[in-house]
Design a protein around this motif. Structure first.
Motif, PDB file in Angstrom:
ATOM      1  N   LEU A  21      19.394 -11.607 -14.722  1.00 20.36           N
ATOM      2  CA  LEU A  21      18.656 -11.540 -15.843  1.00 20.36           C
ATOM      3  C   LEU A  21      19.494 -11.947 -16.819  1.00 20.36           C
ATOM      4  O   LEU A  21      18.856 -12.521 -18.072  1.00 20.36           O
ATOM      5  CB  LEU A  21      18.211 -10.100 -16.022  1.00 20.36           C
ATOM      6  CG  LEU A  21      17.180  -9.759 -14.820  1.00 20.36           C
ATOM      7  CD1 LEU A  21      16.950  -8.389 -14.599  1.00 20.36           C
ATOM      8  CD2 LEU A  21      16.095 -10.331 -15.191  1.00 20.36           C
ATOM      9  N   ARG A  22      20.698 -11.580 -17.205  1.00 18.14           N
ATOM     10  CA  ARG A  22      21.694 -11.985 -18.313  1.00 18.14           C
ATOM     11  C   ARG A  22      21.639 -13.600 -18.655  1.00 18.14           C
ATOM     12  O   ARG A  22      21.499 -13.784 -19.599  1.00 18.14           O
ATOM     13  CB  ARG A  22      22.885 -11.187 -18.316  1.00 18.14           C
ATOM     14  CG  ARG A  22      22.900  -9.824 -18.605  1.00 18.14           C
ATOM     15  CD  ARG A  22      24.079  -9.313 -18.897  1.00 18.14           C
ATOM     16  NE  ARG A  22      23.933  -7.927 -19.413  1.00 18.14           N
ATOM     17  CZ  ARG A  22      25.010  -6.806 -18.944  1.00 18.14           C
ATOM     18  NH1 ARG A  22      25.971  -7.206 -18.246  1.00 18.14           N
ATOM     19  NH2 ARG A  22      24.604  -5.563 -19.463  1.00 18.14           N
ATOM     20  N   ARG A  24      19.533 -15.615 -17.566  1.00 20.97           N
ATOM     21  CA  ARG A  24      18.146 -16.026 -17.787  1.00 20.97           C
ATOM     22  C   ARG A  24      17.715 -15.956 -19.142  1.00 20.97           C
ATOM     23  O   ARG A  24      17.369 -16.486 -20.019  1.00 20.97           O
ATOM     24  CB  ARG A  24      17.136 -15.431 -17.009  1.00 20.97           C
ATOM     25  CG  ARG A  24      15.677 -15.895 -17.584  1.00 20.97           C
ATOM     26  CD  ARG A  24      15.612 -17.359 -17.223  1.00 20.97           C
ATOM     27  NE  ARG A  24      14.137 -17.829 -17.409  1.00 20.97           N
ATOM     28  CZ  ARG A  24      13.863 -19.059 -18.082  1.00 20.97           C
ATOM     29  NH1 ARG A  24      14.812 -19.709 -18.282  1.00 20.97           N
ATOM     30  NH2 ARG A  24      12.450 -19.313 -18.590  1.00 20.97           N
ATOM     31  N   GLU A  25      18.520 -14.610 -19.755  1.00 21.42           N
ATOM     32  CA  GLU A  25      18.193 -14.259 -21.166  1.00 21.42           C
ATOM     33  C   GLU A  25      18.928 -15.223 -22.104  1.00 21.42           C
ATOM     34  O   GLU A  25      18.501 -15.594 -22.956  1.00 21.42           O
ATOM     35  CB  GLU A  25      18.761 -12.940 -21.326  1.00 21.42           C
ATOM     36  CG  GLU A  25      18.834 -12.390 -22.592  1.00 21.42           C
ATOM     37  CD  GLU A  25      19.489 -10.965 -23.036  1.00 21.42           C
ATOM     38  OE1 GLU A  25      19.125 -10.433 -23.913  1.00 21.42           O
ATOM     39  OE2 GLU A  25      20.429 -10.871 -22.204  1.00 21.42           O
ATOM     40  N   LEU A  28      17.350 -18.617 -22.387  1.00 21.73           N
ATOM     41  CA  LEU A  28      16.181 -18.351 -23.321  1.00 21.73           C
ATOM     42  C   LEU A  28      16.648 -18.458 -24.767  1.00 21.73           C
ATOM     43  O   LEU A  28      15.925 -19.030 -25.719  1.00 21.73           O
ATOM     44  CB  LEU A  28      15.183 -17.428 -22.940  1.00 21.73           C
ATOM     45  CG  LEU A  28      14.505 -17.463 -21.427  1.00 21.73           C
ATOM     46  CD1 LEU A  28      13.950 -16.352 -21.131  1.00 21.73           C
ATOM     47  CD2 LEU A  28      13.494 -18.731 -21.865  1.00 21.73           C
ATOM     48  N   GLU A  29      17.562 -17.659 -25.087  1.00 18.39           N
ATOM     49  CA  GLU A  29      18.179 -17.478 -26.282  1.00 18.39           C
ATOM     50  C   GLU A  29      18.629 -18.709 -26.836  1.00 18.39           C
ATOM     51  O   GLU A  29      18.632 -19.097 -28.209  1.00 18.39           O
ATOM     52  CB  GLU A  29      19.262 -16.353 -26.452  1.00 18.39           C
ATOM     53  CG  GLU A  29      18.910 -15.102 -26.347  1.00 18.39           C
ATOM     54  CD  GLU A  29      19.938 -13.768 -26.221  1.00 18.39           C
ATOM     55  OE1 GLU A  29      20.996 -14.060 -26.027  1.00 18.39           O
ATOM     56  OE2 GLU A  29      19.428 -12.614 -26.447  1.00 18.39           O
TER      57      GLU A  29
END
Length: 108
Positions: A21-22, A24-25, A28-29
């Motif tokens: 998840l990190r 993917r985060e 996106l960021e």
């Protein structure tokens, strides 16, 4: 021995999911950061707000050597860390029965 409810394995699975998840985060960021724009970016259920702030930090590298080398200016801090390591199948298995109980089972 395979234990489906092992707290060790559950922690390892959670950390793997969190890492995914990190990643993917972060991906996106990057899309917002590379745009070099600030402001509000609308979505369907929420908005992303990109802002920039400046602040001062204490730069320890600019202190004189006589202060950097003086033990009076240092304090000892203790850190506890929990690491997940892949296990060799020939290792012993530790089963947690409770906070004060450990049962060690040897592989045969």
């Amino acid at each position: 021995m395979y234990m489906t409810r092992s707290p060790v394995d559950e922690l390892a699975r959670l950390r793997a999911k969190i890492a995914e998840l990190r990643a993917r985060e972060a991906a996106l960021e990057v899309r917002f950061i590379e745009g070099n724009d600030t402001g509000r970016f609308p979505g369907y259920s929420c908005d992303v707000v990109v802002s920039r702030t400046a602040y001062q930090v204490f730069d320890i590298s600019k202190l004189p050597q006589h202060i950097l080398n003086d033990d009076r200016y240092y304090a000892t801090k203790h850190v506890t860390s929990i690491r997940i390591e892949d296990r060799d199948e020939s290792d012993a298995v530790i089963m947690l029965g409770g906070p004060d109980e450990f049962q060690v089972l040897e592989h045969l």
